[in-house]
Design a protein around this motif. Structure first.
Motif, PDB file in Angstrom:
ATOM      1  N   LEU A   1       0.831  -1.195   0.000  1.00  0.00           N
ATOM      2  CA  LEU A   1       0.000   0.000   0.000  1.00  0.00           C
ATOM      3  C   LEU A   1       0.871   1.252   0.000  1.00  0.00           C
ATOM      4  CD1 LEU A   1      -2.574  -1.111   2.710  1.00  0.00           C
ATOM      5  CD2 LEU A   1      -3.178  -0.531   0.355  1.00  0.00           C
TER       6      LEU A   1
ATOM      7  N   GLU B   1      -2.790   5.591  -0.225  1.00  0.00           N
ATOM      8  CA  GLU B   1      -3.829   4.565  -0.082  1.00  0.00           C
ATOM      9  C   GLU B   1      -4.152   4.314   1.380  1.00  0.00           C
ATOM     10  OE1 GLU B   1      -3.540   1.404  -3.676  1.00  0.00           O
ATOM     11  OE2 GLU B   1      -1.690   1.625  -2.506  1.00  0.00           O
TER      12      GLU B   1
ATOM     13  N   THR C   1      -6.351   7.021   2.629  1.00  0.00           N
ATOM     14  CA  THR C   1      -7.699   6.914   2.055  1.00  0.00           C
ATOM     15  C   THR C   1      -8.519   5.865   2.792  1.00  0.00           C
ATOM     16  OG1 THR C   1      -6.945   7.597  -0.142  1.00  0.00           O
ATOM     17  CG2 THR C   1      -9.012   6.376  -0.029  1.00  0.00           C
ATOM     18  N   TYR C   2      -7.934   4.691   3.022  1.00  0.00           N
ATOM     19  CA  TYR C   2      -8.641   3.637   3.750  1.00  0.00           C
ATOM     20  C   TYR C   2      -8.919   4.059   5.191  1.00  0.00           C
ATOM     21  CZ  TYR C   2      -8.002   0.228  -0.015  1.00  0.00           C
ATOM     22  OH  TYR C   2      -8.061  -0.448  -1.205  1.00  0.00           O
TER      23      TYR C   2
ATOM     24  N   ARG D   1      -3.685  -4.909   1.798  1.00  0.00           N
ATOM     25  CA  ARG D   1      -4.597  -4.203   0.894  1.00  0.00           C
ATOM     26  C   ARG D   1      -5.957  -4.898   0.898  1.00  0.00           C
ATOM     27  NH1 ARG D   1      -1.653  -3.272  -2.871  1.00  0.00           N
ATOM     28  NH2 ARG D   1      -1.747  -1.005  -3.111  1.00  0.00           N
TER      29      ARG D   1
END
Length: 201
Positions: free
Chosen positions: A33, A37, A40-41, A142
């Motif tokens: 990741l 990312e 964002t998660y 991920r």
């Protein structure tokens, strides 16, 4: 000659099927990741769960730190569970697991082991024991973040809290795993290929 060609094709097809399986099960091509990312998660988890209390906030921060240290590889989640009136609320946990399975299994993430605790022979004294141990395989961090932030799973995430009084979860990188599906699928395809070779060779 025709039969010999059939037998050869038989093993080539088996090898191709196994490679397709490995590509899915391993998640090729693997890539960790990125920091963007991860954030964002993290933001999506925070918005979905609106954490209240010190433990809930700490859990999200631990998810964030775990995702940020991604190496791109598989891991196992060791879950220690203490049930709250399990006989009454077992349906809640079933709903939770159904929601988890719908998004986890397509991503090659699945249970490996589940067992009821039978006692304690070592470690610090506790007022209560764990009720159950569950081991889950995740293809990558991920995939874990995709699973926990999927809309369907997020809607049912609170069901675990209804059925489980308390849980600890420890991600672990596998070093020895004799019962891997990689081995099982390999030998199943090998046996099928050998059987066809004997029948038509």
């Amino acid at each position: 000659m025709v039969l010999s060609g059939f037998v050869c094709a038989d093993f080539i097809i088996a090898a191709a099927i196994y490679l397709v399986f490995l590509a899915w099960y391993e998640g090729w091509p693997r890539r960790p990741l990125s920091p963007a990312e991860v954030e964002t998660y993290y933001a999506k988890m925070k918005a979905q769960r609106a954490p209240q209390g010190e433990m809930a906030v700490a859990m999200l921060e631990r998810f964030r730190a775990f995702a940020a240290s991604d190496d791109g590889g598989e891991f196992h989640m060791v879950n220690l569970l203490r049930w709250s009136r399990a006989d009454v609320n077992s349906e809640a946990h079933k709903r939770y697991m159904r929601a988890w399975s719908k998004v986890a299994v397509p991503r090659a993430s699945h249970p490996i082991y589940r067992g009821q605790v039978a006692g304690k022979v070592q470690g610090a004294l506790e007022d209560r024991l764990w009720d159950e141990v569950a081991l889950m395989r995740y293809r990558s961090r991920r995939d874990l973040m995709k699973i926990v932030t999927s809309e369907g799973f997020a809607r049912e995430a609170n069901q675990k809290g209804i059925a489980v009084e308390y849980t600890d979860a420890y991600p672990a990188t596998p070093k020895i795993l004799l019962g891997s599906p990689r081995v099982l699928v390999f030998f199943v395809l090998l046996v099928i290929a050998l059987a066809l070779a004997v029948l038509f060779g």
